[in-house]
Design an enzyme around this catalytic site. Structure first.
Site, PDB file in Angstrom:
ATOM      1  N   ASP A  38       0.738  -1.242   0.110  1.00 48.23           N
ATOM      2  CA  ASP A  38       0.077   0.102   0.043  1.00 48.23           C
ATOM      3  C   ASP A  38       0.698   1.216   0.129  1.00 48.23           C
ATOM      4  O   ASP A  38       0.581   2.386   0.516  1.00 48.23           O
ATOM      5  CB  ASP A  38      -0.749   0.041   1.435  1.00 48.23           C
ATOM      6  CG  ASP A  38      -2.509  -0.510   1.143  1.00 48.23           C
ATOM      7  OD1 ASP A  38      -2.644  -0.537  -0.046  1.00 48.23           O
ATOM      8  OD2 ASP A  38      -2.918  -0.265   2.200  1.00 48.23           O
ATOM      9  N   CYS A  86     -17.861 -16.477  -7.731  1.00 50.07           N
ATOM     10  CA  CYS A  86     -19.021 -15.937  -7.002  1.00 50.07           C
ATOM     11  C   CYS A  86     -20.123 -16.410  -7.672  1.00 50.07           C
ATOM     12  O   CYS A  86     -20.826 -16.464  -7.113  1.00 50.07           O
ATOM     13  CB  CYS A  86     -18.993 -14.182  -7.492  1.00 50.07           C
ATOM     14  SG  CYS A  86     -17.904 -13.375  -6.507  1.00 50.07           S
ATOM     15  N   CYS A 113     -25.015  -4.447   1.221  1.00 52.93           N
ATOM     16  CA  CYS A 113     -24.113  -3.450   1.549  1.00 52.93           C
ATOM     17  C   CYS A 113     -25.298  -2.427   2.069  1.00 52.93           C
ATOM     18  O   CYS A 113     -25.950  -1.911   1.389  1.00 52.93           O
ATOM     19  CB  CYS A 113     -23.484  -2.887   0.200  1.00 52.93           C
ATOM     20  SG  CYS A 113     -22.981  -1.219   0.445  1.00 52.93           S
TER      21      CYS A 113
HETATM   22  S1  SF4 Z   1     -20.928 -12.286  -1.297  1.00 50.70           S
HETATM   23 FE1  SF4 Z   1     -20.226 -11.202  -3.321  1.00 50.70          FE
HETATM   24  S2  SF4 Z   1     -18.022 -11.472  -3.277  1.00 50.70           S
HETATM   25 FE2  SF4 Z   1     -18.936 -12.938  -1.926  1.00 50.70          FE
HETATM   26  S3  SF4 Z   1     -19.350 -14.973  -3.556  1.00 50.70           S
HETATM   27 FE3  SF4 Z   1     -21.200 -13.494  -3.306  1.00 50.70          FE
HETATM   28  S4  SF4 Z   1     -20.969 -12.078  -4.858  1.00 50.70           S
HETATM   29 FE4  SF4 Z   1     -19.219 -12.997  -4.695  1.00 50.70          FE
HETATM   30  S1  SF4 Z   2     -20.314   0.081   2.943  1.00 58.02           S
HETATM   31 FE1  SF4 Z   2     -20.729  -1.516   1.461  1.00 58.02          FE
HETATM   32  S2  SF4 Z   2     -18.966  -1.646  -0.006  1.00 58.02           S
HETATM   33 FE2  SF4 Z   2     -18.367  -0.159   1.658  1.00 58.02          FE
HETATM   34  S3  SF4 Z   2     -17.245  -1.780   2.892  1.00 58.02           S
HETATM   35 FE3  SF4 Z   2     -19.420  -1.482   3.726  1.00 58.02          FE
HETATM   36  S4  SF4 Z   2     -20.475  -3.154   2.774  1.00 58.02           S
HETATM   37 FE4  SF4 Z   2     -18.543  -2.728   1.610  1.00 58.02          FE
END
Ligand code: SF4
Ligand code: SF4
Length: 319
Positions: A133, A188, A198
């Site tokens: 990084d 995936c 998310c």
């Molecule tokens: S959670 Fe997201 S990264 Fe993990 S297998 Fe499912 S689609 Fe792929």
């Molecule tokens: S906000 Fe969404 S994309 Fe960002 S780290 Fe959390 S779950 Fe992952």
């Protein structure tokens, strides 16, 4: 004694295992030009959220020779930080696992220094450059190229054995070696758990993240306020966010890491809501300065703690 490429490559892999790297792959240096259109489009759409360094000299990021003249090989390593030993008190600001241990740049760079010294002891012509990084390089692209895993829909690299909670450290070398096959397969399948779960809808459909919406970016790189509309979705997160990785089936039943450097110290694990709310600058320095959290100032930490605590009143998904 001069070793043939195959023998030297084997010695390097063995030494990486001795140094406790969980993964080690070797890739031939080339220009990763296939990544350029996505990277440019992502920056042009503003999804780098003010991280302007990602938009500069993209052609250099694609080409390891910009970091080491005569670069021939990339040793790409993975260092797991997955653990089930999380914070012990409910209802407190939540840290991302990657921030539990001492600064991973230092830990991994020191191991890669040892690896480089070893390589130089068996091949005096070897020159190397370590990147953790710390320089413009497409680490994820090189992890795929060296066979460590594939890019999940959440954009993080996933390895079929250790999942996705691992740091990537790279050693660029000027000598030829025997190379691993790039990870060609996407495991995936039809899953889209990370995208659907998310909390802020930050995951795009092309395996990129809109950093303007991502809690990890907003609590780590962001130097402005946390947007009001994000607060109800933060779920108490104070530094980073593991949600998209936690819901991933490839992180179920993963063996916890065996690196004590990345354990969460008891004094942080046991912090109560009051401890967090009354955190002084002196305590912040003592508790967090040698950790990944050194990337933010005390003022930004207080901003994050206030946002995390405020967000807990909207708590609407499991941590
Ligand atoms: S959670 Fe997201 S990264 Fe993990 S297998 Fe499912 S689609 Fe792929
Ligand atoms: S906000 Fe969404 S994309 Fe960002 S780290 Fe959390 S779950 Fe992952």
């Amino acid at each position: 004694m001069t070793y043939a490429k195959a023998e030297l490559s084997g010695l390097i892999r063995d030494k990486a295992a001795d140094l406790k790297f969980d993964l080690c792959g070797i890739a031939r240096v080339r220009i990763l030009s296939e990544n350029e259109p996505v990277l440019r489009a992502w920056c042009e759409a503003g999804m780098n959220a003010g991280m302007n360094y990602l938009n500069r000299k993209i052609e250099n990021r694609l080409n390891p020779e910009s970091l080491l003249a005569g670069a021939k090989s990339m040793i790409v390593t993975g260092f797991s930080y997955y653990t089930d030993n999380k914070q012990k008190v409910q209802g407190v600001p939540v840290l991302s696992r990657y921030a539990y241990g001492i600064n991973y740049h230092d830990v991994i760079s020191a191991r890669l220094e040892q690896l480089l010294s070893y390589i130089r002891s068996v091949n005096s012509e070897a020159e190397g450059r370590i990147v953790v990084d710390s320089a413009p390089l497409l680490e994820k692209g090189w992890a795929i190229e060296a066979g460590l895993g594939w890019r999940g829909k959440h954009s993080v690299i996933i390895n079929r054995s250790i999942g996705s909670f691992f740091f990537i450290g790279i050693l660029i070398l000027n000598i030829e070696l025997i190379y691993d096959k790039p990870s060609g397969k996407d495991y995936c399948g039809s899953c889209r758990q990370c995208i659907d779960l998310c909390p802020t809808g930050a995951i795009n459909n092309n395996r990129t993240i809109d950093a303007r919406k991502c809690i990890a970016n907003l609590t780590i790189e962001n130097r402005g306020p946390i947007p009001e509309e994000i607060l109800p979705k933060m779920g108490g997160r104070v530094y980073g966010c593991d949600r998209c990785q936690e819901v991933c089936p490839w992180n179920k039943n993963v063996t916890p890491h065996s690196h004590p450097e990345f354990d969460l110290p008891e004094e942080i694990a046991e912090m109560t809501p009051d401890d967090w709310q009354s955190l002084t600058e002196e305590q912040f320095t003592k508790l967090f300065r040698q950790r990944a959290l050194e990337r933010i100032s005390y003022a930004d930490m207080i901003r994050n703690i206030n946002a995390a605590i405020k967000s807990l009143q909207f708590f609407n998904f499991p941590l």
